[in-house]
Design an enzyme around this catalytic site. Structure first.
Site, short mmCIF file in Angstrom:
data_model
loop_
_atom_site.label_atom_id
_atom_site.label_comp_id
_atom_site.label_asym_id
_atom_site.label_seq_id
_atom_site.Cartn_x
_atom_site.Cartn_y
_atom_site.Cartn_z
N ARG A 120 -14.96 2.60 -1.48
CA ARG A 120 -14.69 1.35 -0.78
C ARG A 120 -14.64 1.60 0.71
NH1 ARG A 120 -9.32 -1.99 -1.84
NH2 ARG A 120 -8.45 -0.45 -0.42
N ARG B 231 2.30 -9.85 -0.60
CA ARG B 231 2.50 -8.81 -1.62
C ARG B 231 3.52 -7.77 -1.20
NH1 ARG B 231 -3.38 -5.72 -1.45
NH2 ARG B 231 -2.31 -3.85 -2.11
N ARG C 225 -9.99 4.57 -1.93
CA ARG C 225 -9.55 3.79 -0.76
C ARG C 225 -9.73 4.64 0.50
NH1 ARG C 225 -5.47 1.88 -4.71
NH2 ARG C 225 -5.26 -0.36 -4.55
N HIS D 192 0.80 -1.22 0.00
CA HIS D 192 0.00 0.00 0.00
C HIS D 192 0.84 1.28 0.00
CE1 HIS D 192 -3.49 -2.61 0.96
NE2 HIS D 192 -3.98 -1.80 0.06
N ASN E 83 -4.39 -7.27 -6.68
CA ASN E 83 -3.25 -7.17 -5.76
C ASN E 83 -3.38 -8.23 -4.67
OD1 ASN E 83 -2.81 -4.88 -7.25
ND2 ASN E 83 -3.58 -3.48 -5.69
N ASP E 84 -4.57 -8.30 -4.10
CA ASP E 84 -4.78 -9.30 -3.06
C ASP E 84 -5.09 -10.67 -3.65
OD1 ASP E 84 -4.34 -8.19 -0.49
OD2 ASP E 84 -6.06 -6.88 -0.83
N CYS F 66 -9.71 -3.28 -10.35
CA CYS F 66 -9.05 -2.10 -9.76
C CYS F 66 -7.66 -2.42 -9.24
CB CYS F 66 -9.93 -1.48 -8.67
SG CYS F 66 -10.23 -2.59 -7.30
N GLU G 9 -11.29 -10.42 -4.30
CA GLU G 9 -9.84 -10.43 -4.02
C GLU G 9 -9.44 -11.59 -3.11
OE1 GLU G 9 -8.65 -6.72 -2.23
OE2 GLU G 9 -10.38 -6.66 -0.89
C1 PEP Z 1 -6.48 -5.11 -4.63
O1 PEP Z 1 -6.30 -5.88 -3.68
O2 PEP Z 1 -6.25 -5.41 -5.81
C2 PEP Z 1 -6.98 -3.74 -4.39
C3 PEP Z 1 -7.28 -2.93 -5.38
O3 PEP Z 1 -7.09 -3.34 -3.10
P1 PEP Z 1 -5.85 -2.88 -2.22
O4 PEP Z 1 -4.66 -2.75 -3.12
O5 PEP Z 1 -6.23 -1.59 -1.59
O6 PEP Z 1 -5.72 -3.98 -1.22
MG MG Z 2 -7.12 -5.43 -1.76
#
Ligand code: PEP
Ligand code: MG
Length: 590
Positions: free
Chosen positions: A342, A475, A306, A199, A464-465, A512, A441
């Site tokens: 979100r 990650r 976010r 993040h 991402n998750d 996203c 996710e």
């Molecule tokens: C993700 O997990 O892809 C996402 C967009 O949320 P974040 O990166 O805030 O966990």
């Molecule tokens: Mg996420």
């Protein structure tokens, strides 16, 4: 700027991992963070008069630090940054504000740390909600100042206030560290640890700050006055460059800036493929002051706000009214375009001092996001009420993060109903039909997408998750970063399953995660039938160029080819070749 006599050291060139695009060069600033959990500090003041004395002393100390920083800055930069120092000193010399703090310490018998945190957070909230960009930027000066005062009060010497533009070098940076620096002074981030989708990295990208992870503990090796170049496209790190290298990178920096300008100039065109498919392009925003980015980049709305970053900036829970103001501004500015808000996604690598989950052994598998919200219904409902109220002013979608079971959706709906009843009881206006979406996710959400699609209105694929959970790879851990690849066939299969489920049940679906901004990912996702993408604003012009060059029927052929491949490398290569062939002039910087 660097001169040979000032940095007469040997040039060292290293390869790191690029995490946020851009080239930065400048003196290094070695940052040693020290987390303070305000909620663990005594809030009651046994002797308020003593607390006031402590506050006065901290105030004087910060004033001295600021004067020193300003003098340092003026030696090299004249008055270029003086507004920052002057604003902060003006706040500390504002008798009304100082009296307000002292009065609160006295009357509430509360510690100076708590009072400073609360009152300065209120002030920064006020500024962040102002129309005028100049005043909005002052909010960051106040957030800086609050942090300095708190550190001075607890006797810790960390300086978030750089006195000259620098490359910040740290072992690691938390999202909270990232937002506490004053942007004007950060040229780039160089960290020993971190990941492409951590993040703090996403925030750096949101703030348009180049970043590289060095993986070799440079924060322990580099000298305070070294000069550094980082290349956030390739990952190159150069310590004490020769004049020749420096000139080369200055030229490269200029070249990239020109390319960006060219892309932005053509970005006003529609995101339509050559075969006439209109694609929705949305932006991910990290902080409320990025509200105009959607319009600046000619996007179709906000696909991910976010909201936890609001909490992160303040280290506390903003009340309903404050949140309402923030959401209102974003929704109004974007109406009638959609704004996907979100709900709080804390936990994982987003530990907010004094609020939310604290350190856990396996934070990504822990008390995170919707799990935290459902266990803290008051915090969750405060946010839901604020969103529901703002939703009468435009086109809002509520998005819940980290869903892994249907019960979470059912419980969220019940809390939305309660929030609506509470607003009704107060005669406050709200939209009683706000679409509800979930992030896809977790593997469970993707595998079960067909069932979820019967209960919600919207899917947003969070690669991402999703990638970290499907592949079981942290990650944020650079040691295993080479295994983290969203082109992995198992991850792609779940994305496809999600898109199919959404189409079958006729609900909207977008992506996203960071993956969705890559040209080669856009190609394969178009082939899977995806027609909506949300990404960091700076990637929008490139995505538009890619979309305008890719025939979706060819993308379907690509996807059919990809389905026959079994490894991430093969898939990624196939997609890359496909894009390169159709868009040979695409600037493949990352
Ligand atoms: C993700 O997990 O892809 C996402 C967009 O949320 P974040 O990166 O805030 O966990
Ligand atoms: Mg996420």
């Amino acid at each position: 700027m660097k001169t040979k006599s000032k940095f007469p050291k040997k040039e060292v060139i290293l390869e790191g991992m690029p995490t946020s695009p851009g080239i930065a060069m400048g003196p290094v600033y070695i940052f040693n963070p020290y987390p303070i959990n305000i909620s663990e500090l005594e809030s009651e003041a046994k002797d308020p008069r003593q607390e006031i004395l402590l506050f006065d002393r901290a105030r004087r100390r910060v004033l001295e630090q600021l004067k020193f920083a300003q003098e340092n800055s003026e030696t090299s930069y004249g008055d270029k940054f003086s507004d920052i120092f002057e604003t902060q000193q003006a706040f500390l010399n504002d008798q009304v504000l100082m009296d307000e703090i002292k009065k609160a310490i006295q009357e509430k018998a509360q510690s100076a740390v708590h009072v400073v945190a609360e009152i300065l957070a209120q002030k920064s909230d006020y500024f962040i909600n102002l129309e005028n960009t100049y005043f909005r930027e002052r909010a960051f000066d106040i957030i800086d100042l609050k942090q300095k005062l708190i550190l001075a009060l607890v006797g810790i010497n960390i300086d978030y206030q750089l006195s000259r533009p620098s490359i910040v070098l740290a072992e690691s940076l938390s999202p909270s560290d990232t937002v506490h620096f004053n942007r004007k002074f950060i040229l780039g981030f160089l960290t020993d640890k971190g990941g492409k989708t951590a993040h703090a990295t996403i925030l750096a990208r949101g703030l348009r700050i180049p970043a590289v992870v060095n993986r070799i503990s440079l924060s322990k090796l580099v000298n305070r006055n070294d000069f550094i170049i980082i290349d956030g496209f390739k990952g190159t790190i150069i310590i004490n460059p020769t004049d020749e290298t420096l000139e080369k990178y200055q030229r490269l920096q200029q070249h990239y800036q020109n390319l960006d300008k060219d892309l932005i100039e053509t970005a006003g065109q529609k995101a339509v493929t050559p075969d006439g498919q209109e694609i929705q392009l949305l932006v991910n925003i990290e902080l409320p002051n990025e509200v105009d980015d959607n319009k600046n980049y000619f996007a179709d709305g906000i696909g991910l706000f976010r909201t936890e970053n609001i909490f992160l900036q303040h280290n506390y829970e903003p009340d309903e009214e404050t949140q309402f103001q923030i959401y209102t501004k974003i929704v109004e500015k974007n109406a009638p375009d959609p704004v996907v808000i979100r709900t709080i996604d804390v936990g994982g690598d987003k530990m907010i001092e004094g609020f939310g989950p604290q350190r856990e052994l396996n934070p990504y598998l822990g008390w995170r996001a919707i799990r935290f919200c459902l266990d803290r219904p008051e915090i969750f409902k405060t946010q839901l009420r604020a969103i529901l109220r703002a939703s009468v002013l435009g086109n809002v979608i509520i998005l819940i993060p980290m869903v892994s079971s249907l019960e979470e959706v059912v419980q969220t709906k019940a809390l939305i109903q309660e929030a609506q009843n509470e607003l009704k009881a107060k005669n406050l206006r709200f939209n009683d039909n706000v679409p509800l979406g979930i992030m896809i996710e977790t593997p469970a959400a993707a595998i079960y997408a067909d069932i979820f699609a019967r209960h919600v209105d919207y899917f947003s694929i969070g690669t991402n998750d999703l990638t970290q959970y499907v592949l079981a790879i942290d990650r944020t851990n650079d040691r295993v970063a080479r295994y983290y690849n969203s082109f992995n066939p198992a991850v792609l299969l779940l994305m496809h399953k999600t898109i199919q489920a959404a189409k079958k049940r006729n609900i909207a679906v977008s992506i996203c995660g960071e993956f969705g901004a890559l040209p080669e990912a856009i190609a394969v996702l178009l082939g899977m039938g995806l027609r909506s993408f949300s990404m960091s604003p700076q990637f929008i012009p490139r995505a538009k160029k890619v979309i305008r060059s890719l025939d979706t029927r060819k993308c379907v052929d690509l996807f059919n080819e990809v389905k026959k491949l079994n490894t991430s490398i093969q898939v990624e290569q196939k997609c890359r070749e496909f894009v390169r062939e159709l868009i040979p002039d695409l600037n493949s910087r990352d």
